[in-house]
Motif scaffolding. Structure first.
Motif, mmCIF file in Angstrom:
data_model
loop_
_atom_site.group_PDB
_atom_site.id
_atom_site.type_symbol
_atom_site.label_atom_id
_atom_site.label_comp_id
_atom_site.label_asym_id
_atom_site.label_seq_id
_atom_site.Cartn_x
_atom_site.Cartn_y
_atom_site.Cartn_z
ATOM 1 N N ALA A 76 -10.605 -8.608 -11.242
ATOM 2 C CA ALA A 76 -9.388 -9.191 -11.812
ATOM 3 C C ALA A 76 -8.495 -9.733 -10.705
ATOM 4 O O ALA A 76 -7.919 -10.824 -10.844
ATOM 5 N N ALA A 77 -8.369 -9.008 -9.599
ATOM 6 C CA ALA A 77 -7.548 -9.482 -8.478
ATOM 7 C C ALA A 77 -8.132 -10.767 -7.905
ATOM 8 O O ALA A 77 -7.403 -11.722 -7.605
ATOM 9 N N MET B 270 -17.702 5.456 -14.862
ATOM 10 C CA MET B 270 -16.530 4.808 -15.455
ATOM 11 C C MET B 270 -15.499 4.493 -14.372
ATOM 12 O O MET B 270 -14.935 3.400 -14.346
ATOM 13 N N ARG B 271 -15.249 5.460 -13.482
ATOM 14 C CA ARG B 271 -14.299 5.228 -12.395
ATOM 15 C C ARG B 271 -14.735 4.053 -11.535
ATOM 16 O O ARG B 271 -13.934 3.182 -11.196
ATOM 17 N N GLU B 272 -16.026 4.021 -11.212
ATOM 18 C CA GLU B 272 -16.546 2.922 -10.401
ATOM 19 C C GLU B 272 -16.403 1.594 -11.144
ATOM 20 O O GLU B 272 -16.054 0.578 -10.542
ATOM 21 N N GLY B 273 -16.670 1.603 -12.454
ATOM 22 C CA GLY B 273 -16.541 0.391 -13.258
ATOM 23 C C GLY B 273 -15.112 -0.104 -13.317
ATOM 24 O O GLY B 273 -14.850 -1.306 -13.204
ATOM 25 N N VAL B 274 -14.167 0.813 -13.481
ATOM 26 C CA VAL B 274 -12.747 0.438 -13.528
ATOM 27 C C VAL B 274 -12.315 -0.143 -12.182
ATOM 28 O O VAL B 274 -11.606 -1.154 -12.134
#
Length: 129
Positions: free
Chosen positions: A75-76, A64-68
């Motif tokens: 997004a950037a 999840m951390r990697e996905g975020v």
């Protein structure tokens, strides 16, 4: 074979010295104790299941951390592209969306049906007030 050993009926050598016998018994007991502990640990299903769940949760958190982090990077990048080339970025996004709908129409159909259903429910609820 040493002078203090003799052969038993099954062919194994036996120590004739009582101290050597005691030492051998102590070694055997220690080995059996370790074996029993290892078997008990393997038979402890609850602990093994908890360890598996803990491991799975930690793996899921990491993913999840990697996905975020990846979403933030994407997004950037998208924000930068939209600022520099707004028309081209929108055209590319629309083309990717249409290609996706052609390649796998089922999710698009389901999503569209859910949107229509939500709109109908919203319209119906507005009329009731």
């Amino acid at each position: 074979m040493t002078a203090t050993e003799s052969h038993s009926a099954n062919g194994h050598s036996q120590a004739a010295d009582p101290d050597a016998l005691r030492a051998e018994i102590a070694r055997t007991r220690a080995g059996l104790g370790e074996t029993v502990e290892a078997l008990a640990a393997r038979a402890d299903v609850k602990t093994r299941a908890q360890e598996a769940v803990h491991s799975s949760v930690e793996t899921a958190k990491l993913r999840m951390r990697e996905g975020v982090e990846q979403m933030a990077v994407n997004a950037a990048y998208a924000r930068r592209e939209l600022r520099t080339h707004p028309r081209l970025t929108v055209q590319n996004g629309m083309r990717r969306m249409l290609d996706s709908a052609r390649e796998r129409p089922a999710p698009w159909v389901v999503g569209s049906a859910l949107l229509v259903l939500a709109a109908l429910v919203g319209f119906r609820n507005r009329r009731e007030y």
